[in-house]
Design a protein around this motif. Sequence first.
Motif, PDB file in Angstrom:
ATOM      1  N   ALA A 127       0.997  -1.292   0.068  1.00  0.00           N
ATOM      2  CA  ALA A 127      -0.023   0.102   0.028  1.00  0.00           C
ATOM      3  C   ALA A 127       0.875   1.202   0.018  1.00  0.00           C
ATOM      4  O   ALA A 127       1.727   1.559   0.868  1.00  0.00           O
ATOM      5  CB  ALA A 127      -1.013  -0.056   1.010  1.00  0.00           C
ATOM      6  N   ILE A 128       0.756   2.130  -1.113  1.00  0.00           N
ATOM      7  CA  ILE A 128       1.632   2.995  -1.303  1.00  0.00           C
ATOM      8  C   ILE A 128       0.851   4.408  -1.510  1.00  0.00           C
ATOM      9  O   ILE A 128       0.374   4.713  -2.219  1.00  0.00           O
ATOM     10  CB  ILE A 128       2.706   2.888  -2.546  1.00  0.00           C
ATOM     11  CG1 ILE A 128       3.333   1.556  -2.078  1.00  0.00           C
ATOM     12  CG2 ILE A 128       3.697   3.995  -2.686  1.00  0.00           C
ATOM     13  CD1 ILE A 128       4.323   1.085  -3.395  1.00  0.00           C
ATOM     14  N   ALA A 136       6.198   5.169 -11.421  1.00  0.00           N
ATOM     15  CA  ALA A 136       7.595   4.802 -11.361  1.00  0.00           C
ATOM     16  C   ALA A 136       7.706   3.972 -10.011  1.00  0.00           C
ATOM     17  O   ALA A 136       8.414   2.960 -10.256  1.00  0.00           O
ATOM     18  CB  ALA A 136       8.488   6.111 -11.267  1.00  0.00           C
ATOM     19  N   THR A 137       6.938   4.172  -9.041  1.00  0.00           N
ATOM     20  CA  THR A 137       6.974   3.231  -7.808  1.00  0.00           C
ATOM     21  C   THR A 137       6.381   1.951  -8.140  1.00  0.00           C
ATOM     22  O   THR A 137       7.073   1.035  -7.823  1.00  0.00           O
ATOM     23  CB  THR A 137       5.965   3.963  -6.793  1.00  0.00           C
ATOM     24  OG1 THR A 137       6.404   5.352  -6.546  1.00  0.00           O
ATOM     25  CG2 THR A 137       6.050   2.966  -5.531  1.00  0.00           C
ATOM     26  N   CYS A 138       5.481   1.670  -9.148  1.00  0.00           N
ATOM     27  CA  CYS A 138       5.139   0.279  -9.373  1.00  0.00           C
ATOM     28  C   CYS A 138       6.340  -0.187 -10.079  1.00  0.00           C
ATOM     29  O   CYS A 138       6.480  -1.314  -9.871  1.00  0.00           O
ATOM     30  CB  CYS A 138       3.822   0.443 -10.473  1.00  0.00           C
ATOM     31  SG  CYS A 138       2.425   1.025  -9.509  1.00  0.00           S
ATOM     32  N   ARG A 139       6.889   0.308 -11.053  1.00  0.00           N
ATOM     33  CA  ARG A 139       8.098  -0.235 -11.800  1.00  0.00           C
ATOM     34  C   ARG A 139       9.169  -0.665 -10.841  1.00  0.00           C
ATOM     35  O   ARG A 139       9.680  -1.782 -10.996  1.00  0.00           O
ATOM     36  CB  ARG A 139       8.592   0.663 -12.849  1.00  0.00           C
ATOM     37  CG  ARG A 139       7.702   0.727 -13.971  1.00  0.00           C
ATOM     38  CD  ARG A 139       8.172   1.428 -15.310  1.00  0.00           C
ATOM     39  NE  ARG A 139       7.290   2.122 -15.888  1.00  0.00           N
ATOM     40  CZ  ARG A 139       6.693   3.184 -15.790  1.00  0.00           C
ATOM     41  NH1 ARG A 139       7.320   4.183 -14.848  1.00  0.00           N
ATOM     42  NH2 ARG A 139       5.648   3.563 -16.626  1.00  0.00           N
ATOM     43  N   TYR A 140       9.619   0.260  -9.933  1.00  0.00           N
ATOM     44  CA  TYR A 140      10.523   0.155  -8.658  1.00  0.00           C
ATOM     45  C   TYR A 140      10.127  -1.204  -7.951  1.00  0.00           C
ATOM     46  O   TYR A 140      11.008  -2.038  -7.808  1.00  0.00           O
ATOM     47  CB  TYR A 140      10.847   1.410  -8.007  1.00  0.00           C
ATOM     48  CG  TYR A 140      11.644   1.103  -6.707  1.00  0.00           C
ATOM     49  CD1 TYR A 140      13.227   1.158  -7.336  1.00  0.00           C
ATOM     50  CD2 TYR A 140      11.114   0.899  -5.609  1.00  0.00           C
ATOM     51  CE1 TYR A 140      13.926   0.983  -6.278  1.00  0.00           C
ATOM     52  CE2 TYR A 140      12.064   0.859  -4.727  1.00  0.00           C
ATOM     53  CZ  TYR A 140      13.727   0.781  -4.910  1.00  0.00           C
ATOM     54  OH  TYR A 140      14.457   0.488  -3.812  1.00  0.00           O
ATOM     55  N   GLU A 141       8.947  -1.370  -7.397  1.00  0.00           N
ATOM     56  CA  GLU A 141       8.462  -2.315  -6.792  1.00  0.00           C
ATOM     57  C   GLU A 141       8.300  -3.591  -7.495  1.00  0.00           C
ATOM     58  O   GLU A 141       8.104  -4.919  -7.007  1.00  0.00           O
ATOM     59  CB  GLU A 141       7.166  -2.220  -6.092  1.00  0.00           C
ATOM     60  CG  GLU A 141       7.276  -0.870  -5.167  1.00  0.00           C
ATOM     61  CD  GLU A 141       7.738  -1.231  -3.688  1.00  0.00           C
ATOM     62  OE1 GLU A 141       7.753  -2.593  -3.234  1.00  0.00           O
ATOM     63  OE2 GLU A 141       8.365  -0.433  -3.217  1.00  0.00           O
TER      64      GLU A 141
END
Length: 191
Positions: free
Chosen positions: A70-71, A148-153
């Motif tokens: 959850a971000i 970008a957070t989804c890609r990083y995660e």
Amino acid sequence: EPRTAGERVSLRRDAPVLPIRPASLAMLVSRLCRASSKFVVGVSVKDVTGSQAAMKKAINFAQAGDKISAIHVPRMVPEMMLSSMNDPSDASEDALASFASLPSKAGASAQKMIKEAADAEMQRLSKSIDIEYKVGAPTSDVKTALLATCRYEGANFLVIGAGQGGNSSTPPFVAGNADGLTVCIVRDHCE
């Protein structure tokens, strides 16, 4: 030798012969080949109800071994807030630090409510899913930062609410720009 759909197949000579149907074979193969998935749930301070619905949907989708993050990506505090001061240079470091931490504090508060909803949903479904809660760095472009957070995660799925009143611009943006990612926009709570 090749076999056709519906032909009876035996794995051992003394084993019972079972029919193979194409649909059941495809389902079995997809279950066996599916590795654990990573879900990202977008948390919004403006739409906590939608974020709770998105978390519940992610828990419903998730299976044993899957992970949910959850971000919350907070919007940067505009410099206009500082313009209301007579002279921003007179502000103490503590005052400036409190302005800078406001978005993160709001995100942490929203995530507390999301966590309570997630715990209740997992108990209702008798599931135990690994869930982590994160607050990203404040940014002026939340939509792009969320992707970008989804890609990083390394996320496979992004699950988000529809926004306050179902009228946010974030869901259509991420749906149109989330290459290699399955996006689920939850509208179950919208009327």
